[in-house]
Design a protein around this motif. Structure first.
Motif, PDB file in Angstrom:
ATOM      1  N   ILE A   5       0.809  -1.239   0.004  1.00  0.00           N
ATOM      2  CA  ILE A   5       0.030  -0.027   0.123  1.00  0.00           C
ATOM      3  C   ILE A   5       0.761   1.220  -0.054  1.00  0.00           C
ATOM      4  CG2 ILE A   5      -1.662   1.422   1.362  1.00  0.00           C
ATOM      5  CD1 ILE A   5      -2.723  -1.462   2.350  1.00  0.00           C
ATOM      6  N   SER A   6       0.375   2.287  -0.873  1.00  0.00           N
ATOM      7  CA  SER A   6       1.307   3.410  -0.857  1.00  0.00           C
ATOM      8  C   SER A   6       0.277   4.495  -0.989  1.00  0.00           C
ATOM      9  CB  SER A   6       2.145   3.332  -2.219  1.00  0.00           C
ATOM     10  OG  SER A   6       1.342   3.172  -3.312  1.00  0.00           O
ATOM     11  N   GLY A   7       0.897   5.852  -1.562  1.00  0.00           N
ATOM     12  CA  GLY A   7       0.054   7.095  -1.311  1.00  0.00           C
ATOM     13  C   GLY A   7       0.082   7.745  -0.187  1.00  0.00           C
ATOM     14  N   ASP A   8      -0.961   8.202   0.358  1.00  0.00           N
ATOM     15  CA  ASP A   8      -1.200   9.000   1.519  1.00  0.00           C
ATOM     16  C   ASP A   8      -0.681   8.160   2.815  1.00  0.00           C
ATOM     17  OD1 ASP A   8      -1.726  11.259   0.408  1.00  0.00           O
ATOM     18  OD2 ASP A   8      -4.103  10.919   0.727  1.00  0.00           O
ATOM     19  N   SER A   9      -0.106   8.467   3.991  1.00  0.00           N
ATOM     20  CA  SER A   9       0.114   7.880   4.818  1.00  0.00           C
ATOM     21  C   SER A   9      -1.175   7.731   5.812  1.00  0.00           C
ATOM     22  CB  SER A   9       1.202   8.507   5.931  1.00  0.00           C
ATOM     23  OG  SER A   9       2.369   8.445   4.962  1.00  0.00           O
ATOM     24  N   PRO A  10      -1.814   6.694   6.163  1.00  0.00           N
ATOM     25  CA  PRO A  10      -3.082   6.724   6.955  1.00  0.00           C
ATOM     26  C   PRO A  10      -2.633   6.742   8.187  1.00  0.00           C
ATOM     27  CG  PRO A  10      -1.940   4.328   6.675  1.00  0.00           C
ATOM     28  CD  PRO A  10      -1.198   5.282   5.719  1.00  0.00           C
ATOM     29  N   ARG A  11      -3.435   7.529   9.164  1.00  0.00           N
ATOM     30  CA  ARG A  11      -3.384   7.950  10.414  1.00  0.00           C
ATOM     31  C   ARG A  11      -3.048   6.512  11.263  1.00  0.00           C
ATOM     32  NH1 ARG A  11      -8.504  10.083  11.676  1.00  0.00           N
ATOM     33  NH2 ARG A  11      -9.879   8.378  10.857  1.00  0.00           N
ATOM     34  N   HIS A  12      -2.269   6.726  12.231  1.00  0.00           N
ATOM     35  CA  HIS A  12      -1.970   5.648  13.298  1.00  0.00           C
ATOM     36  C   HIS A  12      -3.019   5.444  14.293  1.00  0.00           C
ATOM     37  CE1 HIS A  12       1.994   5.197  11.566  1.00  0.00           C
ATOM     38  NE2 HIS A  12       2.478   6.240  11.920  1.00  0.00           N
ATOM     39  N   SER A  13      -3.537   4.439  14.449  1.00  0.00           N
ATOM     40  CA  SER A  13      -4.549   4.181  15.616  1.00  0.00           C
ATOM     41  C   SER A  13      -4.239   4.612  17.058  1.00  0.00           C
ATOM     42  CB  SER A  13      -4.844   2.524  15.580  1.00  0.00           C
ATOM     43  OG  SER A  13      -5.278   2.229  14.373  1.00  0.00           O
ATOM     44  N   SER A  14      -5.190   5.100  17.610  1.00  0.00           N
ATOM     45  CA  SER A  14      -5.039   5.486  18.979  1.00  0.00           C
ATOM     46  C   SER A  14      -5.455   4.228  19.701  1.00  0.00           C
ATOM     47  CB  SER A  14      -5.934   6.721  19.082  1.00  0.00           C
ATOM     48  OG  SER A  14      -7.505   6.178  18.905  1.00  0.00           O
ATOM     49  N   PRO A  15      -5.479   4.240  21.169  1.00  0.00           N
ATOM     50  CA  PRO A  15      -5.928   3.330  21.975  1.00  0.00           C
ATOM     51  C   PRO A  15      -7.224   2.607  21.521  1.00  0.00           C
ATOM     52  CG  PRO A  15      -4.759   4.735  23.303  1.00  0.00           C
ATOM     53  CD  PRO A  15      -5.056   5.484  21.907  1.00  0.00           C
ATOM     54  N   ALA A  16      -7.683   1.585  21.486  1.00  0.00           N
ATOM     55  CA  ALA A  16      -8.950   0.821  21.194  1.00  0.00           C
ATOM     56  C   ALA A  16      -9.973   1.778  21.400  1.00  0.00           C
ATOM     57  CB  ALA A  16      -8.802  -0.647  21.686  1.00  0.00           C
ATOM     58  N   ASP A  95     -17.715   8.137  15.230  1.00  0.00           N
ATOM     59  CA  ASP A  95     -16.896   6.997  15.456  1.00  0.00           C
ATOM     60  C   ASP A  95     -16.716   6.163  14.425  1.00  0.00           C
ATOM     61  OD1 ASP A  95     -16.285   7.562  18.050  1.00  0.00           O
ATOM     62  OD2 ASP A  95     -17.401   6.137  19.034  1.00  0.00           O
ATOM     63  N   LEU A  96     -17.847   6.001  13.579  1.00  0.00           N
ATOM     64  CA  LEU A  96     -18.056   5.223  12.148  1.00  0.00           C
ATOM     65  C   LEU A  96     -17.341   6.147  11.267  1.00  0.00           C
ATOM     66  CD1 LEU A  96     -21.240   3.580  11.957  1.00  0.00           C
ATOM     67  CD2 LEU A  96     -19.112   2.513  11.613  1.00  0.00           C
ATOM     68  N   PHE A  97     -17.473   7.285  11.247  1.00  0.00           N
ATOM     69  CA  PHE A  97     -16.729   8.323  10.186  1.00  0.00           C
ATOM     70  C   PHE A  97     -15.400   8.253  10.142  1.00  0.00           C
ATOM     71  CE2 PHE A  97     -15.439  12.381   8.725  1.00  0.00           C
ATOM     72  CZ  PHE A  97     -15.842  12.376   7.600  1.00  0.00           C
ATOM     73  N   GLU A  98     -14.816   8.542  11.602  1.00  0.00           N
ATOM     74  CA  GLU A  98     -13.479   8.555  11.867  1.00  0.00           C
ATOM     75  C   GLU A  98     -12.770   7.289  11.440  1.00  0.00           C
ATOM     76  OE1 GLU A  98     -12.884  10.188  15.728  1.00  0.00           O
ATOM     77  OE2 GLU A  98     -13.237  12.423  15.096  1.00  0.00           O
ATOM     78  N   ALA A  99     -13.394   6.271  11.705  1.00  0.00           N
ATOM     79  CA  ALA A  99     -12.793   4.833  11.739  1.00  0.00           C
ATOM     80  C   ALA A  99     -12.487   4.585  10.068  1.00  0.00           C
ATOM     81  CB  ALA A  99     -13.582   3.742  12.339  1.00  0.00           C
ATOM     82  N   CYS A 100     -13.372   5.008   9.337  1.00  0.00           N
ATOM     83  CA  CYS A 100     -13.357   4.950   7.828  1.00  0.00           C
ATOM     84  C   CYS A 100     -12.744   6.016   7.244  1.00  0.00           C
ATOM     85  CB  CYS A 100     -14.865   4.587   7.067  1.00  0.00           C
ATOM     86  SG  CYS A 100     -15.619   3.089   8.036  1.00  0.00           S
ATOM     87  N   ASP A 101     -12.450   7.056   7.658  1.00  0.00           N
ATOM     88  CA  ASP A 101     -11.816   8.178   7.185  1.00  0.00           C
ATOM     89  C   ASP A 101     -10.321   7.879   7.653  1.00  0.00           C
ATOM     90  OD1 ASP A 101     -11.008  10.682   5.600  1.00  0.00           O
ATOM     91  OD2 ASP A 101     -11.345  11.663   7.610  1.00  0.00           O
ATOM     92  N   ILE A 102      -9.513   6.985   6.808  1.00  0.00           N
ATOM     93  CA  ILE A 102      -8.147   6.524   7.551  1.00  0.00           C
ATOM     94  C   ILE A 102      -7.366   7.414   7.153  1.00  0.00           C
ATOM     95  CG2 ILE A 102      -7.666   4.898   5.337  1.00  0.00           C
ATOM     96  CD1 ILE A 102      -6.795   3.109   7.849  1.00  0.00           C
ATOM     97  N   TYR A 103      -7.320   8.364   5.888  1.00  0.00           N
ATOM     98  CA  TYR A 103      -6.597   9.260   5.510  1.00  0.00           C
ATOM     99  C   TYR A 103      -6.835  10.649   6.194  1.00  0.00           C
ATOM    100  CZ  TYR A 103      -4.821   5.966   2.045  1.00  0.00           C
ATOM    101  OH  TYR A 103      -4.300   4.684   1.614  1.00  0.00           O
ATOM    102  N   GLU A 104      -7.717  10.535   6.998  1.00  0.00           N
ATOM    103  CA  GLU A 104      -7.903  11.992   7.603  1.00  0.00           C
ATOM    104  C   GLU A 104      -8.318  13.207   6.356  1.00  0.00           C
ATOM    105  OE1 GLU A 104      -4.761  11.777  10.643  1.00  0.00           O
ATOM    106  OE2 GLU A 104      -6.383  12.564  12.052  1.00  0.00           O
ATOM    107  N   HIS A 105      -8.984  12.916   5.399  1.00  0.00           N
ATOM    108  CA  HIS A 105      -9.384  13.731   4.410  1.00  0.00           C
ATOM    109  C   HIS A 105     -10.734  14.555   5.055  1.00  0.00           C
ATOM    110  CE1 HIS A 105      -7.385  11.341   1.006  1.00  0.00           C
ATOM    111  NE2 HIS A 105      -6.547  12.214   1.539  1.00  0.00           N
ATOM    112  N   MET A 106     -11.237  14.143   5.926  1.00  0.00           N
ATOM    113  CA  MET A 106     -12.682  14.822   6.289  1.00  0.00           C
ATOM    114  C   MET A 106     -13.658  14.175   5.402  1.00  0.00           C
ATOM    115  SD  MET A 106     -11.607  15.753   9.212  1.00  0.00           S
ATOM    116  CE  MET A 106     -13.312  16.423   9.796  1.00  0.00           C
TER     117      MET A 106
END
Length: 231
Positions: A5-16, A95-106
């Motif tokens: 996987i390449s391109g934008d860097s996905p956000r690192h997960s916070s604690p569960a 929570d669902l939105f932020e979980a799926c917006d993995i590149y934080e594009h909003m």
């Protein structure tokens, strides 16, 4: 199966998060039913059919993308839930939105939207199941179930996560213990483990899967075509 996987860097997960805990619990419950998947190779053989099925989500995606900008923002997602009569709190939608917006594009792009739909399927609220039928997504449930079963196959100890050793074991079972199995297993695991914490959630698996079948590449190609038109 595509490259790393390449391109934008996905956000690192916070604690569960609460959502991740729900995902893990749902997957643990689903694992009790077992899986029909016998090898990772059998999943690979289904890639073309899964790819075709997932691309059928684009019409639904376009319906939710009210401003037609190629992304679904949080407000559009809220409107979607309201229109479908799904009762969810603002926090649950966020929570669902932020979980799926993995590149934080909003905003959720098409591949992120597919992940969203599959997570909703996994959580399997009866009201949501009815909403899926109203959305015309009932025919996609066998595809989502294949993805769930594939993850259950990889999750050997049924703890709701896939570890590096579990992925290597799955690849080893597929290619009969060849010397390259460890290297291939490591590569596939690295493609899934976006936050590099040594374990893979169902969400991470789904994002890797969209890349493997070519959904994510399709979005990249469309972006390139738009840039060419502008230039």
């Amino acid at each position: 199966m595509g490259g790393v996987i390449s391109g934008d860097s996905p956000r690192h997960s916070s604690p569960a998060s609460k959502l991740e805990k729900k995902m893990v619990e749902a997957m643990q419950q689903r694992a009790l039913k077992g899986t029909s998947v016998k090898s990772f190779n059998s999943v690979i053989m289904k890639f073309p059919k899964i790819d075709e099925s997932l691309r059928n989500c684009r019409t639904i995606f376009q319906q939710f993308d009210e401003d037609s900008n190629g992304e679904i923002d949080q407000l559009e997602l809220e409107h979607c839930f309201q229109n479908l009569g799904i009762e969810s709190t603002d926090e649950e939608i966020k929570d669902l939105f932020e979980a799926c917006d993995i590149y934080e594009h909003m905003g959720m792009k098409f591949n992120e939207f597919i992940v969203f739909l599959c997570l909703v399927y996994l959580l399997n609220d009866p009201a949501v199941s009815e909403a899926r039928k109203r959305m015309g997504l009932g025919s996609l449930e066998p595809t989502f179930e294949t993805l769930v079963e594939s993850f259950v196959f990889l999750d050997k100890n049924k703890d709701g996560y896939v570890s590096k050793s579990e992925m290597i074991q799955a690849i080893n079972e597929t290619i009969g213990g060849e010397r390259s199995s460890g290297r291939i297993g490591m590569k596939r695991f690295e493609e899934m483990d976006w936050d590099k914490n040594g374990t893979v959630t169902f969400k991470e698996f789904l994002f890797a899967f969209t890349r493997w079948v070519g959904i994510d590449n399709e979005d990249d190609d469309e972006d390139d075509e738009e840039e060419e038109c502008v230039n």
